[in-house]
Scaffold this motif. Structure first.
Motif, PDB file in Angstrom:
ATOM      1  N   ILE A 122       5.345  -8.537   8.330  1.00 17.26           N
ATOM      2  CA  ILE A 122       5.819  -9.502   7.327  1.00 17.26           C
ATOM      3  C   ILE A 122       6.575  -8.730   6.246  1.00 17.26           C
ATOM      4  O   ILE A 122       6.014  -8.324   5.228  1.00 17.26           O
ATOM      5  CB  ILE A 122       4.650 -10.322   6.727  1.00 17.26           C
ATOM      6  N   THR A 123       7.857  -8.529   6.513  1.00 10.92           N
ATOM      7  CA  THR A 123       8.724  -7.733   5.646  1.00 10.92           C
ATOM      8  C   THR A 123       9.884  -8.602   5.158  1.00 10.92           C
ATOM      9  O   THR A 123      10.055  -9.743   5.629  1.00 10.92           O
ATOM     10  CB  THR A 123       9.330  -6.570   6.447  1.00 10.92           C
ATOM     11  N   THR A 124      10.709  -8.026   4.295  1.00  7.35           N
ATOM     12  CA  THR A 124      11.881  -8.776   3.814  1.00  7.35           C
ATOM     13  C   THR A 124      12.813  -9.129   4.976  1.00  7.35           C
ATOM     14  O   THR A 124      13.454 -10.183   4.970  1.00  7.35           O
ATOM     15  CB  THR A 124      12.658  -7.949   2.775  1.00  7.35           C
ATOM     16  N   GLU A 125      12.861  -8.244   5.983  1.00  4.52           N
ATOM     17  CA  GLU A 125      13.764  -8.488   7.114  1.00  4.52           C
ATOM     18  C   GLU A 125      13.225  -9.629   7.973  1.00  4.52           C
ATOM     19  O   GLU A 125      13.967 -10.519   8.394  1.00  4.52           O
ATOM     20  CB  GLU A 125      13.916  -7.205   7.940  1.00  4.52           C
ATOM     21  N   THR A 126      11.909  -9.603   8.213  1.00  7.13           N
ATOM     22  CA  THR A 126      11.297 -10.693   8.989  1.00  7.13           C
ATOM     23  C   THR A 126      11.463 -12.016   8.253  1.00  7.13           C
ATOM     24  O   THR A 126      11.661 -13.061   8.874  1.00  7.13           O
ATOM     25  CB  THR A 126       9.805 -10.385   9.237  1.00  7.13           C
ATOM     26  N   ALA A 127      11.388 -11.961   6.921  1.00  9.24           N
ATOM     27  CA  ALA A 127      11.565 -13.192   6.145  1.00  9.24           C
ATOM     28  C   ALA A 127      12.949 -13.775   6.425  1.00  9.24           C
ATOM     29  O   ALA A 127      13.099 -14.990   6.614  1.00  9.24           O
ATOM     30  CB  ALA A 127      11.407 -12.895   4.659  1.00  9.24           C
ATOM     31  N   GLU A 156       8.581   0.740   3.980  1.00 12.45           N
ATOM     32  CA  GLU A 156       8.948  -0.669   4.177  1.00 12.45           C
ATOM     33  C   GLU A 156       9.459  -0.972   5.578  1.00 12.45           C
ATOM     34  O   GLU A 156      10.094  -1.998   5.797  1.00 12.45           O
ATOM     35  CB  GLU A 156      10.016  -1.058   3.150  1.00 12.45           C
ATOM     36  N   GLY A 157       9.238  -0.044   6.526  1.00 13.18           N
ATOM     37  CA  GLY A 157       9.759  -0.265   7.873  1.00 13.18           C
ATOM     38  C   GLY A 157      11.228   0.094   7.942  1.00 13.18           C
ATOM     39  O   GLY A 157      11.779   0.733   7.040  1.00 13.18           O
ATOM     40  N   HIS A 158      11.869  -0.332   9.031  1.00  8.24           N
ATOM     41  CA  HIS A 158      13.279   0.031   9.226  1.00  8.24           C
ATOM     42  C   HIS A 158      14.147  -0.644   8.181  1.00  8.24           C
ATOM     43  O   HIS A 158      13.881  -1.772   7.776  1.00  8.24           O
ATOM     44  CB  HIS A 158      13.774  -0.442  10.584  1.00  8.24           C
ATOM     45  N   PRO A 159      15.233   0.001   7.811  1.00  9.41           N
ATOM     46  CA  PRO A 159      16.167  -0.619   6.882  1.00  9.41           C
ATOM     47  C   PRO A 159      16.750  -1.923   7.439  1.00  9.41           C
ATOM     48  O   PRO A 159      16.903  -2.098   8.651  1.00  9.41           O
ATOM     49  CB  PRO A 159      17.263   0.434   6.728  1.00  9.41           C
ATOM     50  N   SER A 170      18.434  -6.252  15.486  1.00 11.25           N
ATOM     51  CA  SER A 170      17.206  -6.604  16.218  1.00 11.25           C
ATOM     52  C   SER A 170      16.906  -8.092  16.056  1.00 11.25           C
ATOM     53  O   SER A 170      16.582  -8.784  17.021  1.00 11.25           O
ATOM     54  CB  SER A 170      16.015  -5.807  15.674  1.00 11.25           C
ATOM     55  N   PHE A 171      17.031  -8.556  14.810  1.00 14.44           N
ATOM     56  CA  PHE A 171      16.645  -9.939  14.556  1.00 14.44           C
ATOM     57  C   PHE A 171      17.742 -10.926  14.943  1.00 14.44           C
ATOM     58  O   PHE A 171      17.465 -12.102  15.200  1.00 14.44           O
ATOM     59  CB  PHE A 171      16.176 -10.096  13.113  1.00 14.44           C
ATOM     60  N   ALA A 172      18.993 -10.466  15.016  1.00 16.41           N
ATOM     61  CA  ALA A 172      20.036 -11.318  15.604  1.00 16.41           C
ATOM     62  C   ALA A 172      19.684 -11.547  17.077  1.00 16.41           C
ATOM     63  O   ALA A 172      19.796 -12.659  17.601  1.00 16.41           O
ATOM     64  CB  ALA A 172      21.404 -10.650  15.469  1.00 16.41           C
TER      65      ALA A 172
HETATM   66  N1  ADE Z   1       9.658  -3.076  12.586  1.00 20.40           N
HETATM   67  C1  ADE Z   1      10.093  -1.917  12.082  1.00 20.40           C
HETATM   68  N2  ADE Z   1      10.657  -2.093  10.879  1.00 20.40           N
HETATM   69  C2  ADE Z   1      10.574  -3.422  10.591  1.00 20.40           C
HETATM   70  C3  ADE Z   1      10.989  -4.210   9.494  1.00 20.40           C
HETATM   71  N3  ADE Z   1      11.612  -3.685   8.443  1.00 20.40           N
HETATM   72  N4  ADE Z   1      10.722  -5.528   9.552  1.00 20.40           N
HETATM   73  C4  ADE Z   1      10.093  -6.057  10.627  1.00 20.40           C
HETATM   74  N5  ADE Z   1       9.698  -5.363  11.687  1.00 20.40           N
HETATM   75  C5  ADE Z   1       9.933  -4.046  11.675  1.00 20.40           C
END
Ligand code: ADE
Length: 423
Positions: free
Chosen positions: A60-65, A352-355, A362-364
């Motif tokens: 649950i990160t900013t990117e997942t959001a 914070e995980g990957h930038p 990945s999320f596209a």
């Molecule tokens: N896996 C690795 N980095 C991540 C990120 N920033 N958000 C979600 N999943 C991840």
């Protein structure tokens, strides 16, 4: 460790008042996610997920959001739970709840709470699943057979999850189609290699503030993640030794200029060991015996099973203390070893995980693979599929355009040449 009591609310997060801070950070990440942003605009018009109940089990990160908001913009009725007890960003969870996406995740939750959160999310009765590590896929198959017929399919984010799902397919037990997002070129070439490479260093440095220059670092595993970690740590001035079990990868590491040794021989030289194999007990009891006093151990693989912490705890008994957040010292005999981030993936536990820029691709893939599952109706078989090549290439083209990088186009003469054999 944080624990939480069962709740009747339809979400379980640390503190709803963190939402404003979460929103600002989600917006910051969105600036680096132009491809996902375009997909979000399209989804708001086309609404491919109208009314579909979606469960995302993810960090649950900013990117997942940004992914969750994209799916919501496409009409999904989404809920989220964590794919790791240490990776949740509590402000992000609060912002998502405020946006109408129930979240069950608290950073530092204990194992019992982590699993209870997964079950609370499953109570949403998902029709579409986005998984990271296959925990929900396996729990659904083992404990909720009555929900399986509702599943249109799942997407899988990570190498470990794809391995588990392929094992389910091979055993003939997989009951819905899975798209292996991890295997898309625009995912693992970039996320696993450059994302893990950079964010693993970020996690280690935030946890320890150690100097990497001049140190000997052992990287276990030379898959896409291991390659990224080894290359980036070498760039910080460390001497890097790679350990492998695969002869081709070992050869590749050797020809990429790394020392390649067995863990047994490498361990006594290591100042730091980083695991990225997806396997269990890669650093085991006899390696702990061989490691130097003060050596540090970190993991970047999906599960906290790569360093045999049970054995280390047994060896250390009472000799265990926390020196600073994410830094635990285990003492036995006349030496101590340092474990970072409880052996959980260090890039998400201590950083914070990957930038966002790499998670954009990945999320596209996740968003377009989820749309593909819905578009296919129920025509897909209960197999693990690759992301369709058109989607992979489209994401590469959109990312290049966002980066303002132009590439050449074959001339008709070149096309003809490539299709002829006579010379
Ligand atoms: N896996 C690795 N980095 C991540 C990120 N920033 N958000 C979600 N999943 C991840």
């Amino acid at each position: 460790m944080a624990t939480s009591t069962p709740t009747a609310r339809n979400f379980d997060i640390k503190d709803p008042s963190l939402a404003a801070a979460g929103n600002r950070r989600i917006e910051w990440a969105a600036r680096e996610m132009p491809v996902l942003g375009q997909i979000r605009d399209t989804f708001s018009r086309t609404r491919p997920f109208e009314g579909v109940r979606l469960l995302g089990c993810a960090h649950i990160t900013t990117e997942t959001a940004n992914l969750a908001l994209t799916l919501q913009a496409g009409g999904a009725n989404a809920v989220l739970c964590a794919s790791n007890p240490l990776s949740t960003q509590d402000d992000v969870a609060a912002a998502l709840v405020e946006a109408g996406i129930p979240v069950f995740a608290i950073k530092g939750e204990d194992d019992e709470t982590y699993h209870r959160h997964i079950h609370l999310a499953i109570a949403h009765k998902p029709q579409l699943l986005i998984d990271d590590g296959a925990d929900v896929v396996t729990i659904l198959h083992k404990e909720y057979p009555e929900l399986l017929p509702d599943l249109l399919g799942a997407t899988e984010e990570t190498t470990t999850g794809v391995i588990r799902e392929r094992a389910m397919e091979a055993a003939g037990v997989l009951r819905f189609p899975v798209i292996a997002v991890n295997d898309a070129d625009t995912k693992h070439f970039f996320d696993n290699r450059y994302g893990t490479g950079q964010s693993t260093i970020d996690g280690i440095l935030r946890a320890t503030n150690m100097l990497l220059a001049g140190r000997t670092v052992v990287v276990a595993g030379y898959g896409w993640c291991g390659k990224g970690i080894a290359t980036r740590i070498r760039g910080m001035g460390s001497q890097v030794i790679v350990t492998e079990i695969d002869p081709i990868r070992a050869l590749e590491a050797a020809m990429d200029g790394f020392m390649v040794e067995t863990m047994e021989r490498a361990a006594p030289k290591a100042d730091l060991v980083v695991t990225a194999t997806g396997n269990i007990n890669v650093v085991d009891r006899h390696h702990f015996e061989a490691l130097k006093d003060g050596a540090m151990l970190a993991n970047s693989g999906h599960f906290n099973s790569e360093i045999n912490l049970k054995a280390l705890a047994e060896m250390s008994g009472e000799g265990r203390r926390t020196l600073r957040p994410f830094v635990e010292e285990y003492t036995f005999g006349d030496k101590s070893l340092i474990v970072l981030g409880e052996g959980r993936l260090i890039n998400l536990a201590a950083a914070e995980g990957h930038p966002a820029s790499v998670m954009d691709m990945s999320f596209a893939n996740q968003a377009l693979a989820a749309e593909y599952i819905v578009q296919q109706g129920r025509t897909l078989e209960n197999r693990v599929y690759r992301v369709p090549e058109e989607i992979d290439r489209k994401i590469a083209e959109l990312k290049l355009a966002a980066m303002k990088i132009a590439i050449d186009v074959l001339s008709p003469e070149q096309v003809h040449y490539l299709h002829s054999w006579e010379g």
